[in-house]
Design a protein around this motif. Structure first.
Motif, PDB file in Angstrom:
ATOM      1  N   TRP A 166       0.831  -1.194   0.000  1.00 32.12           N
ATOM      2  CA  TRP A 166       0.000   0.000   0.000  1.00 32.12           C
ATOM      3  C   TRP A 166       0.870   1.251   0.000  1.00 32.12           C
ATOM      4  O   TRP A 166       0.552   2.227  -0.676  1.00 32.12           O
ATOM      5  N   SER A 167       1.968   1.240   0.723  1.00 34.54           N
ATOM      6  CA  SER A 167       2.863   2.402   0.763  1.00 34.54           C
ATOM      7  C   SER A 167       3.410   2.727  -0.614  1.00 34.54           C
ATOM      8  O   SER A 167       3.498   3.895  -1.000  1.00 34.54           O
ATOM      9  N   VAL A 168       3.757   1.707  -1.380  1.00 30.81           N
ATOM     10  CA  VAL A 168       4.266   1.911  -2.746  1.00 30.81           C
ATOM     11  C   VAL A 168       3.156   2.504  -3.620  1.00 30.81           C
ATOM     12  O   VAL A 168       3.364   3.485  -4.338  1.00 30.81           O
ATOM     13  N   ALA A 169       1.964   1.926  -3.545  1.00 27.12           N
ATOM     14  CA  ALA A 169       0.843   2.420  -4.350  1.00 27.12           C
ATOM     15  C   ALA A 169       0.468   3.849  -3.961  1.00 27.12           C
ATOM     16  O   ALA A 169       0.190   4.687  -4.822  1.00 27.12           O
ATOM     17  N   GLU A 170       0.480   4.116  -2.664  1.00 25.75           N
ATOM     18  CA  GLU A 170       0.147   5.444  -2.158  1.00 25.75           C
ATOM     19  C   GLU A 170       1.126   6.499  -2.691  1.00 25.75           C
ATOM     20  O   GLU A 170       0.714   7.553  -3.182  1.00 25.75           O
ATOM     21  N   GLU A 218       6.170  12.121   5.063  1.00 25.22           N
ATOM     22  CA  GLU A 218       4.787  12.593   4.995  1.00 25.22           C
ATOM     23  C   GLU A 218       3.849  11.628   5.732  1.00 25.22           C
ATOM     24  O   GLU A 218       2.932  12.043   6.411  1.00 25.22           O
ATOM     25  N   LYS A 219       4.122  10.356   5.582  1.00 25.57           N
ATOM     26  CA  LYS A 219       3.282   9.356   6.237  1.00 25.57           C
ATOM     27  C   LYS A 219       3.434   9.430   7.754  1.00 25.57           C
ATOM     28  O   LYS A 219       2.460   9.266   8.480  1.00 25.57           O
ATOM     29  N   ARG A 220       4.638   9.692   8.201  1.00 24.16           N
ATOM     30  CA  ARG A 220       4.899   9.799   9.634  1.00 24.16           C
ATOM     31  C   ARG A 220       4.132  10.962  10.262  1.00 24.16           C
ATOM     32  O   ARG A 220       3.736  10.904  11.416  1.00 24.16           O
ATOM     33  N   ARG A 221       3.953  12.022   9.502  1.00 25.13           N
ATOM     34  CA  ARG A 221       3.252  13.204  10.002  1.00 25.13           C
ATOM     35  C   ARG A 221       1.747  13.003  10.101  1.00 25.13           C
ATOM     36  O   ARG A 221       1.058  13.815  10.681  1.00 25.13           O
ATOM     37  N   PRO A 252      -0.928  10.773  11.647  1.00 26.55           N
ATOM     38  CA  PRO A 252      -1.110   9.677  12.606  1.00 26.55           C
ATOM     39  C   PRO A 252      -2.140   8.640  12.189  1.00 26.55           C
ATOM     40  O   PRO A 252      -2.038   7.484  12.544  1.00 26.55           O
ATOM     41  N   CYS A 253      -3.106   9.009  11.356  1.00 24.61           N
ATOM     42  CA  CYS A 253      -4.114   8.040  10.950  1.00 24.61           C
ATOM     43  C   CYS A 253      -3.711   7.268   9.696  1.00 24.61           C
ATOM     44  O   CYS A 253      -4.442   6.431   9.226  1.00 24.61           O
ATOM     45  N   ALA A 254      -2.535   7.538   9.178  1.00 23.73           N
ATOM     46  CA  ALA A 254      -2.109   6.917   7.923  1.00 23.73           C
ATOM     47  C   ALA A 254      -1.364   5.608   8.109  1.00 23.73           C
ATOM     48  O   ALA A 254      -0.923   5.014   7.161  1.00 23.73           O
ATOM     49  N   GLY A 255      -1.202   5.136   9.318  1.00 26.20           N
ATOM     50  CA  GLY A 255      -0.499   3.876   9.545  1.00 26.20           C
ATOM     51  C   GLY A 255       0.982   4.087   9.701  1.00 26.20           C
ATOM     52  O   GLY A 255       1.482   5.194   9.695  1.00 26.20           O
ATOM     53  N   ARG A 256       1.703   3.005   9.856  1.00 26.11           N
ATOM     54  CA  ARG A 256       3.149   3.068  10.030  1.00 26.11           C
ATOM     55  C   ARG A 256       3.834   2.985   8.680  1.00 26.11           C
ATOM     56  O   ARG A 256       3.421   2.221   7.825  1.00 26.11           O
ATOM     57  N   PRO A 257       4.895   3.733   8.492  1.00 28.18           N
ATOM     58  CA  PRO A 257       5.629   3.622   7.223  1.00 28.18           C
ATOM     59  C   PRO A 257       6.321   2.272   7.118  1.00 28.18           C
ATOM     60  O   PRO A 257       6.736   1.704   8.119  1.00 28.18           O
ATOM     61  N   SER A 258       6.373   1.743   5.924  1.00 27.61           N
ATOM     62  CA  SER A 258       7.025   0.434   5.745  1.00 27.61           C
ATOM     63  C   SER A 258       8.497   0.604   5.496  1.00 27.61           C
ATOM     64  O   SER A 258       8.986   1.641   5.178  1.00 27.61           O
TER      65      SER A 258
END
Length: 68
Positions: free
Chosen positions: A38-42, A57-60, A62-68
């Protein structure tokens, strides 16, 4: 209160003869670890629009999950 147990409606009571055209099960992370894919697709979706979206950006978000 009459002392009678509450009647629980059945699916037929609620939906009648209606049947769905499809069903989506959200098993994210339950059966298969999908976060890396999902991280790649996102990131690709954001990149198509000229927007950055990576680990930072994902880390910022909180509702986006953990970065892979």
């Amino acid at each position: 209160m009459t002392g009678q147990p509450a009647t629980v409606p059945t699916a037929a009571d609620v939906f009648g003869s209606w049947t769905p055209d499809g069903v989506v099960f959200d098993c994210h992370g339950l059966l298969v670890e999908t976060e890396p894919g999902w991280s790649v697709a996102e990131a690709e979706l954001f990149a198509r629009r000229g927007l950055p979206f990576g680990v930072e950006e994902k880390r910022r978000r909180p509702c986006a999950g953990r970065p892979s």
